[in-house]
Design a protein around this motif. Structure first.
Motif, PDB file in Angstrom:
ATOM      1  N   ARG A 278       0.821  -1.219   0.000  1.00 28.64           N
ATOM      2  CA  ARG A 278       0.000   0.000   0.000  1.00 28.64           C
ATOM      3  C   ARG A 278       0.856   1.271   0.000  1.00 28.64           C
ATOM      4  NH1 ARG A 278      -5.445  -0.480   1.565  1.00 28.64           N
ATOM      5  NH2 ARG A 278      -6.130  -2.611   1.926  1.00 28.64           N
ATOM      6  N   THR A 279       2.163   1.155  -0.246  1.00 25.97           N
ATOM      7  CA  THR A 279       3.037   2.327  -0.232  1.00 25.97           C
ATOM      8  C   THR A 279       3.818   2.437  -1.527  1.00 25.97           C
ATOM      9  OG1 THR A 279       4.973   1.187   0.708  1.00 25.97           O
ATOM     10  CG2 THR A 279       3.329   2.042   2.261  1.00 25.97           C
ATOM     11  N   LEU A 549      -7.365   6.060   3.891  1.00 23.00           N
ATOM     12  CA  LEU A 549      -6.420   5.029   3.459  1.00 23.00           C
ATOM     13  C   LEU A 549      -6.891   4.350   2.175  1.00 23.00           C
ATOM     14  CD1 LEU A 549      -5.391   3.310   6.830  1.00 23.00           C
ATOM     15  CD2 LEU A 549      -3.956   4.736   5.360  1.00 23.00           C
ATOM     16  N   ARG A 552      -6.602   6.008  -1.736  1.00 27.52           N
ATOM     17  CA  ARG A 552      -5.372   5.951  -2.529  1.00 27.52           C
ATOM     18  C   ARG A 552      -4.893   4.507  -2.583  1.00 27.52           C
ATOM     19  NH1 ARG A 552      -2.193  11.105  -2.298  1.00 27.52           N
ATOM     20  NH2 ARG A 552      -0.420   9.768  -2.789  1.00 27.52           N
ATOM     21  N   HIS A 555       0.445   4.904  -0.738  1.00 27.80           N
ATOM     22  CA  HIS A 555       0.649   5.996   0.220  1.00 27.80           C
ATOM     23  C   HIS A 555       2.119   6.351   0.362  1.00 27.80           C
ATOM     24  CE1 HIS A 555      -3.348   6.855   1.862  1.00 27.80           C
ATOM     25  NE2 HIS A 555      -3.618   5.582   1.582  1.00 27.80           N
ATOM     26  N   SER A 559       1.294  11.749   2.087  1.00 29.74           N
ATOM     27  CA  SER A 559      -0.133  11.450   2.242  1.00 29.74           C
ATOM     28  C   SER A 559      -0.477  11.183   3.706  1.00 29.74           C
ATOM     29  CB  SER A 559      -0.530  10.251   1.369  1.00 29.74           C
ATOM     30  OG  SER A 559       0.006   9.032   1.854  1.00 29.74           O
ATOM     31  N   PHE A 560       0.446  10.583   4.449  1.00 30.65           N
ATOM     32  CA  PHE A 560       0.214  10.377   5.880  1.00 30.65           C
ATOM     33  C   PHE A 560       0.224  11.702   6.634  1.00 30.65           C
ATOM     34  CE2 PHE A 560       0.973   5.718   7.238  1.00 30.65           C
ATOM     35  CZ  PHE A 560       0.204   5.249   6.192  1.00 30.65           C
TER      36      PHE A 560
END
Length: 820
Positions: A278-279, A549, A552, A555, A559-560
């Motif tokens: 997810r990153t 979360l 997107r 991340h 974005s965090f």
């Protein structure tokens, strides 16, 4: 009563001390200082301004070190400690904590020890009596004796470092000491342990709700109480035993045993972690922002400790020798409060034939008793008799005279895992920061006993995890109260039956979803076999985090950062459709409604819609609930969005709460909405002027980071307290919570993100963090409030352990060494 302090226990201490201290004593101290500086002329002013600030460069020889230690302070005042052993690193951490936060440390240990009256006189007796009754400091002393190995060595070395600083002072102490004409005593390991326990006490406040429900049982029906404390969304209503008859037998003094501990905001927090799928980097990202009472100086102190090449960096608690929240070279972690029900109030029946005994399932038992002496500044010491039962200390003895105790038929005892001598939470904190993988981490948190925390984890190998360690009592199947209200201490079915085994506590490693989110929401499914609590926080923040979360596919650190600054209130968007059904009764109300009809729930500082919404909800909750709650309404008053939502949508007939039981007419929710909107607009006009342009949320909703004790002392509050315009709200990710029951400042934020941190496991040195004030507790330091401006703007500072980056623009390097 204004309650605007660091955390719940600080609000307790401040409400019983600071507001009532004789101002003339402060003024005398202040004038003495001014005269001293004036008499010395410019040289005296320079001595004062610089002499109380820490030395940051040069070489010092101190007793207690085995080898030399280097301390580099970066441009933000964060110390980077380079040592060759854990004891030497702990010594240096104690030294820098004392350099920057000595007054905060002094207050923290005195709160835990129940020794405020030695500084503030008889007005603080209520606080001291309560805390002496709990006996937290006595337990801390016994806990120290049970610690051994590295944990005991770290505590001893830390205390030696604090004392090396105190003993080596040849200039003035920080301003608070001079104003109060006080010099600190030597630091002890128990001083460190007691503040760790008091932080746990702050995070374990369900005992107050137990007492509130019992008091409400005298005026409300069981159904009304169940509605006033609604279950977590989609959970079944909680059916409780009817103990009303017992509660009505208890004297008012006994039922008000929490009177020395005023209503406080529930501590919350956010954390979330995602795996590399997810990153953008392909490695985990972890975010954490613990929500606590906001104070000056901040709860947290940033520090980097390098021991023979192995580093850890993050947030420490001044007075304790660990980096509690942070990262090392391989792992990162973050906490939120679980909010589990780990406290119970037991009603003890006194033996009618002998007031020195109480009834147990096995027959009468003798109260344990001890006597303590409380010294009082400017007065005679008093002796205090403290009783305890098999369940814990008798807190109802805090109020009333000794003669009252002999006539009461009942007493209230307080059960809490932190009062056990084998609470090893301090050891857990020291071991967490050295964990290099998931197995190490789990082994460390086994010792984390109080208060239960939701801990998210990530490592450089790409793993993520979650565990909720802590001692949670097992309540027997026949227990029909399950921690919701005080229970008969003579009935064995209410006794605790051990702790939930560590292996059965909530935990996950590399979950299939690739993410973990906790925001004090419910963390277990319906199939979970153990009872943790019925008092989960409303899921608004957790839902918003999950939504962001999922918007997107990939991340990043940026974005965090944006997520941690998010101020859209899903609580507002939940209630707005019901509020918008109002029939406005005035032109002002029509204009306000038009604004709210276009509002998306964003609690932005430049908007007036958040102010109108918050004021409207404040007046609505007062109109709807005050008549039924009567004198207890002030203890209950808050946003209460789940209950309010149920009433407005008439869930199971709950719209009947809108009827004012004090009148012959039958009021409706539609009528209450109209009246409360007009009352809210009138209140805003009275507070901020007739022109709505002056109602901007940043004006109505400043953040107030109070100082102990000088926030409530004229002439000093402007020097010591940090107060700035802000945004956000009680239910936004970027939390900035206020107390509706505070008539003076109902919208002022006093509780929120005490720190924000984001950890990038693809490049750990690119991680970032920020806390809410500055590293120094001395208002004469440039680092007293420099971080607050970055924090307000949603910014961060680097969390790097790269020495070249640290020394770039560093403000000094100090070398401390042992005698040759």
């Amino acid at each position: 009563m204004r309650l605007t302090e660091n955390c719940a226990i600080n609000a307790f201490a401040r409400s019983t001390v600071w507001k009532h201290v004789d101002t003339m004593k402060w003024v005398t101290g202040i004038l003495g200082l001014i005269l001293l500086i004036v008499a010395a002329g410019g040289g005296g002013a320079w001595w004062w301004a610089h002499g109380s600030l820490p030395q940051t460069s040069g070489t010092l020889t101190v007793q207690g070190l085995a080898e030399p230690v280097e301390i580099v302070r970066d441009r933000h005042g964060v110390p980077h400690i380079y040592a060759q052993s854990m004891p030497d690193a702990s010594f240096a951490l104690g030294y820098v904590h004392a350099q920057d936060r000595l007054w905060q440390m002094e207050m923290n240990r005195r709160i835990g020890a129940g020794r405020l009256s030695e500084l503030f006189g008889e007005r603080s007796l209520g606080a001291d009596k309560f805390l002496r009754t709990l006996g937290v400091y006595r337990v801390a002393e016994r806990t120290v004796l049970n610690l051994e190995g590295d944990a005991r060595a770290a505590l001893d070395a830390y205390a030696a470092g604090v004392n090396a600083y105190i003993d080596g002072l040849d200039g003035p102490l920080p301003p608070e000491f001079l104003i109060l004409r006080h010099r600190p005593e030597p630091w002890t390991p128990a001083d460190s342990v007691v503040w760790a326990k008091m932080m746990a006490f702050n995070l374990s406040t369900n005992w107050r709700n137990e007492l509130l429900r019992a008091r409400l049982a005298r005026v409300l029906t069981a159904q009304q109480i169940a509605e006033a404390f609604p279950p977590y969304p989609d959970d079944a209503p909680v059916a409780l035993a009817d103990l009303t008859g017992l509660y009505k037998q208890l004297p008012d003094r006994v039922m008000q045993a929490s009177g020395w501990y005023p209503p406080t905001l529930r501590d919350g927090s956010n954390n979330w972690v995602v795996d590399g799928n997810r990153t953008a980097s392909g490695k985990p990202l972890l975010a954490n922002d613990p929500h606590l009472g906001l104070s000056t100086p901040a709860v947290w102190y940033f520090v980097h400790v390098d021991i023979a090449g192995k580093g850890v960096i993050g947030a420490s608690l001044p007075g304790t020798p660990a980096v509690l929240l942070g990262r090392n070279d391989r792992t990162a972690w973050g906490f939120t409060n679980t909010g589990s029900d780990n406290q119970d109030i037991f009603i003890e029946k006194i033996d009618p034939s002998d007031p020195n005994r109480y009834i147990t399932p096995m027959g009468p038992a003798q109260f344990e008793t001890r006597r303590e002496t409380i010294d009082i500044r400017g007065g005679d010491p008093i002796d205090l008799t403290i009783r305890a039962t098999r369940h814990g200390p008798v807190i109802s003895d805090v109020l009333g005279s000794a003669s009252d105790l002999l006539t009461d038929e009942y007493a209230l005892a307080f059960a809490w895992p932190a009062l056990a001598d084998d609470d090893m939470t301090v050891r857990a904190g020291l071991n967490i920061m050295r964990a290099e993988n998931w197995d190490d981490f789990l082994a460390a948190v086994r010792d984390f006993h109080v208060a239960q925390q939701n801990i998210v984890y990530a490592d450089v190998d790409g793993n993520i995890g979650f565990v909720a360690p802590g001692r949670v009592p097992v309540r027997k199947p026949e227990n029909d109260v399950r921690g919701m209200m005080p229970v008969p201490g003579w009935d064995a079915r209410y006794d605790w039956d051990g702790w939930i085994p560590f292996e059965q506590l909530p935990q996950a490693f590399n979950p299939p979803s690739g993410l973990v989110v906790t925001a004090n929401n419910k963390i277990v499914p319906e199939t979970y076999p153990h009872h943790l609590t019925f008092e989960w926080d409303a899921p608004f923040r957790a839902q918003r985090i999950k939504t962001l979360l999922q918007t997107r596919s990939s991340h990043s650190l940026q974005s965090f950062m944006a997520m941690q600054s998010d101020v859209l209130s899903t609580m507002a968007t939940t209630l707005l459709p019901w509020l918008r059904q109002v029939e406005p009764m005035s032109e002002e109300a029509k204009r306000a409604l038009r604004l709210l009809e276009a509002w998306d729930g964003t609690m932005g500082g430049n908007s007036i819609e958040p102010t109108i919404f918050s004021a409207w909800l404040r007046e609505l909750t007062r109109l709807v609930f005050e008549d039924e709650f009567g004198d207890l309404f002030a203890d209950y008053w808050g946003y209460r969005p789940l209950f309010t939502h149920n009433v407005l949508r008439d869930m199971l007939g709950q719209s009947r709460w809108c009827d004012d039981v004090r009148t012959a007419e039958t009021e409706t929710c539609a009528g209450m909405l109209s009246v409360s909107l007009d009352l809210a607009l009138a209140d805003l006009a009275d507070r901020y002027g007739e022109d709505p342009a002056g109602w901007r949320w940043s004006i109505a909703h400043p953040v107030r980071q109070a100082h102990r004790p000088f926030s409530d002392v004229p002439l000093l509050n402007r020097l010591f307290e940090i107060k700035q315009p802000f945004e956000g709200g009680n239910y936004t990710i970027n939390r900035a919570a206020s107390r509706l029951a505070d008539d003076d400042e109902p919208f002022t934020a006093v509780h929120g993100s005490s720190l924000r941190a984001i950890y990038d496991l693809s490049d750990p040195d690119s991680s970032v963090y920020i806390h809410s004030t500055g590293q120094s507790g001395n208002p004469l330091s440039p680092h007293y409030d420099d971080l607050s401006r970055i924090w307000l703007d949603g910014g961060y500072i680097p969390m790097t352990m790269n020495r070249a980056d640290i020394e770039d623009d560093a403000i000094g390097m100090m070398r401390i060494r042992p005698p040759e």
